[in-house]
Scaffold this motif. Structure first.
Motif, PDB file in Angstrom:
ATOM      1  N   GLY A  31       7.260 -20.134  -3.691  1.00  9.56           N
ATOM      2  CA  GLY A  31       8.639 -19.831  -3.353  1.00  9.56           C
ATOM      3  C   GLY A  31       8.990 -18.363  -3.393  1.00  9.56           C
ATOM      4  N   ILE A  32       8.011 -17.493  -3.180  1.00 15.98           N
ATOM      5  CA  ILE A  32       8.258 -16.052  -3.185  1.00 15.98           C
ATOM      6  C   ILE A  32       7.980 -15.507  -1.786  1.00 15.98           C
ATOM      7  CG2 ILE A  32       7.490 -13.823  -4.082  1.00 15.98           C
ATOM      8  CD1 ILE A  32       6.888 -15.227  -6.711  1.00 15.98           C
ATOM      9  N   ARG A  33       8.909 -14.712  -1.285  1.00 19.10           N
ATOM     10  CA  ARG A  33       8.732 -14.058   0.004  1.00 19.10           C
ATOM     11  C   ARG A  33       8.886 -12.555  -0.212  1.00 19.10           C
ATOM     12  NH1 ARG A  33      13.240 -14.074   3.936  1.00 19.10           N
ATOM     13  NH2 ARG A  33      12.758 -12.078   4.775  1.00 19.10           N
ATOM     14  N   ALA A  34       7.944 -11.788   0.309  1.00 22.30           N
ATOM     15  CA  ALA A  34       7.979 -10.345   0.084  1.00 22.30           C
ATOM     16  C   ALA A  34       7.492  -9.606   1.323  1.00 22.30           C
ATOM     17  CB  ALA A  34       7.096  -9.981  -1.098  1.00 22.30           C
ATOM     18  N   PHE A  35       7.987  -8.409   1.497  1.00 23.45           N
ATOM     19  CA  PHE A  35       7.508  -7.502   2.525  1.00 23.45           C
ATOM     20  C   PHE A  35       6.835  -6.338   1.815  1.00 23.45           C
ATOM     21  CE2 PHE A  35      11.142  -9.643   4.420  1.00 23.45           C
ATOM     22  CZ  PHE A  35      10.598 -10.079   5.620  1.00 23.45           C
ATOM     23  N   TYR A  36       5.656  -5.949   2.289  1.00 25.50           N
ATOM     24  CA  TYR A  36       4.938  -4.853   1.660  1.00 25.50           C
ATOM     25  C   TYR A  36       4.553  -3.832   2.726  1.00 25.50           C
ATOM     26  CZ  TYR A  36       0.922  -7.598   3.282  1.00 25.50           C
ATOM     27  OH  TYR A  36       0.039  -8.297   4.046  1.00 25.50           O
ATOM     28  N   PRO A  37       4.187  -2.618   2.337  1.00 25.43           N
ATOM     29  CA  PRO A  37       3.858  -1.575   3.313  1.00 25.43           C
ATOM     30  C   PRO A  37       2.761  -2.018   4.283  1.00 25.43           C
ATOM     31  CG  PRO A  37       4.112  -0.619   1.148  1.00 25.43           C
ATOM     32  CD  PRO A  37       4.149  -2.107   0.963  1.00 25.43           C
ATOM     33  N   GLN A  38       2.914  -1.617   5.520  1.00 26.70           N
ATOM     34  CA  GLN A  38       2.080  -2.086   6.622  1.00 26.70           C
ATOM     35  C   GLN A  38       0.579  -1.881   6.411  1.00 26.70           C
ATOM     36  OE1 GLN A  38       3.088  -0.264  10.326  1.00 26.70           O
ATOM     37  NE2 GLN A  38       1.995  -1.793  11.518  1.00 26.70           N
ATOM     38  N   ARG A  39       0.164  -0.785   5.901  1.00 28.06           N
ATOM     39  CA  ARG A  39      -1.272  -0.492   5.805  1.00 28.06           C
ATOM     40  C   ARG A  39      -1.886  -0.871   4.459  1.00 28.06           C
ATOM     41  NH1 ARG A  39       0.900   3.651   8.886  1.00 28.06           N
ATOM     42  NH2 ARG A  39       0.124   3.628  11.019  1.00 28.06           N
ATOM     43  N   TRP A  40      -1.129  -1.507   3.608  1.00 28.08           N
ATOM     44  CA  TRP A  40      -1.633  -1.916   2.311  1.00 28.08           C
ATOM     45  C   TRP A  40      -2.401  -3.225   2.450  1.00 28.08           C
ATOM     46  CZ3 TRP A  40       1.527  -0.697  -2.607  1.00 28.08           C
ATOM     47  CH2 TRP A  40       1.975   0.635  -2.570  1.00 28.08           C
ATOM     48  N   LEU A  41      -3.388  -3.411   1.607  1.00 33.71           N
ATOM     49  CA  LEU A  41      -4.233  -4.604   1.641  1.00 33.71           C
ATOM     50  C   LEU A  41      -3.703  -5.647   0.654  1.00 33.71           C
ATOM     51  CD1 LEU A  41      -6.906  -5.850   2.718  1.00 33.71           C
ATOM     52  CD2 LEU A  41      -7.990  -4.917   0.692  1.00 33.71           C
ATOM     53  N   ILE A  42      -3.581  -6.885   1.123  1.00 31.59           N
ATOM     54  CA  ILE A  42      -3.113  -7.964   0.250  1.00 31.59           C
ATOM     55  C   ILE A  42      -4.305  -8.709  -0.332  1.00 31.59           C
ATOM     56  CG2 ILE A  42      -2.864  -9.651   2.122  1.00 31.59           C
ATOM     57  CD1 ILE A  42      -0.321 -10.633   0.509  1.00 31.59           C
ATOM     58  N   ASP A  43      -4.177  -9.110  -1.585  1.00 33.68           N
ATOM     59  CA  ASP A  43      -5.236  -9.823  -2.296  1.00 33.68           C
ATOM     60  C   ASP A  43      -4.591 -11.002  -3.027  1.00 33.68           C
ATOM     61  OD1 ASP A  43      -7.362 -10.646  -3.917  1.00 33.68           O
ATOM     62  OD2 ASP A  43      -7.160  -8.955  -5.296  1.00 33.68           O
ATOM     63  N   THR A  44      -5.120 -12.196  -2.795  1.00 32.08           N
ATOM     64  CA  THR A  44      -4.604 -13.393  -3.465  1.00 32.08           C
ATOM     65  C   THR A  44      -5.690 -14.076  -4.283  1.00 32.08           C
ATOM     66  OG1 THR A  44      -5.073 -14.735  -1.515  1.00 32.08           O
ATOM     67  CG2 THR A  44      -2.848 -13.835  -1.700  1.00 32.08           C
ATOM     68  N   SER A  45      -6.766 -13.346  -4.563  1.00 26.94           N
ATOM     69  CA  SER A  45      -7.925 -13.965  -5.220  1.00 26.94           C
ATOM     70  C   SER A  45      -7.930 -13.853  -6.746  1.00 26.94           C
ATOM     71  CB  SER A  45      -9.218 -13.346  -4.675  1.00 26.94           C
ATOM     72  OG  SER A  45      -9.277 -11.973  -5.021  1.00 26.94           O
ATOM     73  N   GLY A  46      -6.950 -13.175  -7.323  1.00 26.54           N
ATOM     74  CA  GLY A  46      -6.942 -12.985  -8.778  1.00 26.54           C
ATOM     75  C   GLY A  46      -6.121 -14.042  -9.490  1.00 26.54           C
ATOM     76  N   ASP A  47      -5.840 -13.788 -10.759  1.00 29.89           N
ATOM     77  CA  ASP A  47      -5.030 -14.710 -11.545  1.00 29.89           C
ATOM     78  C   ASP A  47      -3.542 -14.354 -11.437  1.00 29.89           C
ATOM     79  OD1 ASP A  47      -5.223 -12.378 -12.958  1.00 29.89           O
ATOM     80  OD2 ASP A  47      -5.509 -13.310 -14.902  1.00 29.89           O
ATOM     81  N   TYR A  48      -3.115 -13.946 -10.261  1.00 29.90           N
ATOM     82  CA  TYR A  48      -1.743 -13.582  -9.937  1.00 29.90           C
ATOM     83  C   TYR A  48      -1.396 -14.259  -8.610  1.00 29.90           C
ATOM     84  CZ  TYR A  48      -4.996 -10.153  -8.001  1.00 29.90           C
ATOM     85  OH  TYR A  48      -6.088  -9.557  -7.433  1.00 29.90           O
ATOM     86  N   LYS A  71      -5.586   3.683  -6.790  1.00 31.44           N
ATOM     87  CA  LYS A  71      -4.892   3.019  -5.683  1.00 31.44           C
ATOM     88  C   LYS A  71      -3.573   2.432  -6.177  1.00 31.44           C
ATOM     89  CE  LYS A  71      -8.646   3.754  -3.352  1.00 31.44           C
ATOM     90  NZ  LYS A  71      -8.809   5.055  -2.791  1.00 31.44           N
ATOM     91  N   THR A  72      -2.464   2.944  -5.655  1.00 26.65           N
ATOM     92  CA  THR A  72      -1.158   2.433  -6.010  1.00 26.65           C
ATOM     93  C   THR A  72      -1.113   0.947  -5.673  1.00 26.65           C
ATOM     94  OG1 THR A  72      -0.141   4.576  -5.596  1.00 26.65           O
ATOM     95  CG2 THR A  72       1.322   2.674  -5.565  1.00 26.65           C
ATOM     96  N   SER A  73      -0.532   0.146  -6.580  1.00 30.31           N
ATOM     97  CA  SER A  73      -0.499  -1.293  -6.330  1.00 30.31           C
ATOM     98  C   SER A  73       0.797  -1.925  -6.821  1.00 30.31           C
ATOM     99  CB  SER A  73      -1.690  -1.984  -6.994  1.00 30.31           C
ATOM    100  OG  SER A  73      -1.601  -1.919  -8.382  1.00 30.31           O
ATOM    101  N   ILE A  74       1.104  -3.052  -6.211  1.00 32.75           N
ATOM    102  CA  ILE A  74       2.226  -3.892  -6.612  1.00 32.75           C
ATOM    103  C   ILE A  74       1.664  -5.299  -6.766  1.00 32.75           C
ATOM    104  CG2 ILE A  74       4.473  -4.849  -5.986  1.00 32.75           C
ATOM    105  CD1 ILE A  74       4.867  -2.322  -4.213  1.00 32.75           C
ATOM    106  N   GLN A  75       1.968  -5.933  -7.877  1.00 25.27           N
ATOM    107  CA  GLN A  75       1.430  -7.263  -8.160  1.00 25.27           C
ATOM    108  C   GLN A  75       2.572  -8.193  -8.570  1.00 25.27           C
ATOM    109  OE1 GLN A  75      -2.202  -7.518 -10.548  1.00 25.27           O
ATOM    110  NE2 GLN A  75      -1.114  -8.899 -11.912  1.00 25.27           N
ATOM    111  N   VAL A  76       2.510  -9.434  -8.099  1.00 30.97           N
ATOM    112  CA  VAL A  76       3.497 -10.444  -8.464  1.00 30.97           C
ATOM    113  C   VAL A  76       2.779 -11.569  -9.192  1.00 30.97           C
ATOM    114  CG1 VAL A  76       5.193 -12.102  -7.609  1.00 30.97           C
ATOM    115  CG2 VAL A  76       4.981  -9.866  -6.507  1.00 30.97           C
ATOM    116  N   ASP A  77       3.309 -11.923 -10.352  1.00 34.13           N
ATOM    117  CA  ASP A  77       2.735 -12.992 -11.163  1.00 34.13           C
ATOM    118  C   ASP A  77       3.849 -13.947 -11.566  1.00 34.13           C
ATOM    119  OD1 ASP A  77       0.875 -14.442 -12.632  1.00 34.13           O
ATOM    120  OD2 ASP A  77       0.975 -13.126 -14.367  1.00 34.13           O
ATOM    121  N   VAL A  78       3.518 -15.219 -11.676  1.00 34.42           N
ATOM    122  CA  VAL A  78       4.474 -16.235 -12.102  1.00 34.42           C
ATOM    123  C   VAL A  78       3.850 -16.997 -13.263  1.00 34.42           C
ATOM    124  CG1 VAL A  78       5.704 -18.328 -11.419  1.00 34.42           C
ATOM    125  CG2 VAL A  78       5.465 -16.450  -9.799  1.00 34.42           C
TER     126      VAL A  78
END
Length: 147
Positions: free
Chosen positions: A3-20, A33-40
């Motif tokens: 239930g989370i929707r987000a927009f991130y910078p165009q050239r940034w790489l998304i990763d969904t393989s961690g414990d987040y 490498k600057t990063s933004i992470q979302v965890d629930v």
């Protein structure tokens, strides 16, 4: 999925393989490498933001070199919901043990809110020398974040 929707910078790489839920990183940036992470995380009615941030700090203290909390304060999300912000620093020696690098001071910020029986933790990490320059990227990310 959560239930989370987000927009991130165009050239940034998304990763969904961690414990987040997901992490986005600016791989074009030199050095750290600057990063933004979302965890629930699920929480009970008795769980407070302070308990969660204390647990995060204890975990980081044992895994991150030179970890130190700088501040904790109330934070108002764009939808007027209350959250808690925690700022901190630590030293990153790099990921490759065979590559000689100068350690980097990393500045981080967690924004934590509790909703519908879950804690949403949004983490921003940047080289301390470029933190203020990169902070508007994180602020725009939070402005567009929906959960």
């Amino acid at each position: 999925e959560v239930g989370i929707r987000a927009f991130y910078p165009q050239r940034w790489l998304i990763d969904t393989s961690g414990d987040y839920v997901f992490r986005v990183r600016d791989l074009a940036q030199l050095g750290f490498k600057t990063s933004i992470q979302v965890d629930v995380q699920p929480v009970t009615l008795n769980t407070s933001a302070r308990n969660l941030l204390d647990t995060l700090s204890l975990s980081r203290l044992s895994t991150l070199s030179g970890y130190r909390v700088l501040s904790r304060q109330q934070y108002t999300l764009p939808d007027e919901q209350e959250a808690t912000e925690m700022s901190y620093v630590y030293v990153s020696a790099g990921d490759d043990p065979f590559l000689e690098t100068i350690p980097t001071v990393v500045e981080g910020m967690d924004v934590l809110t509790i909703r519908r029986g879950q804690a949403i933790i949004v983490t921003f990490l940047s080289d301390a020398t470029t933190f203020d320059e990169n902070l508007p990227i994180f602020e725009r990310f939070l402005d567009d974040l929906e959960f």
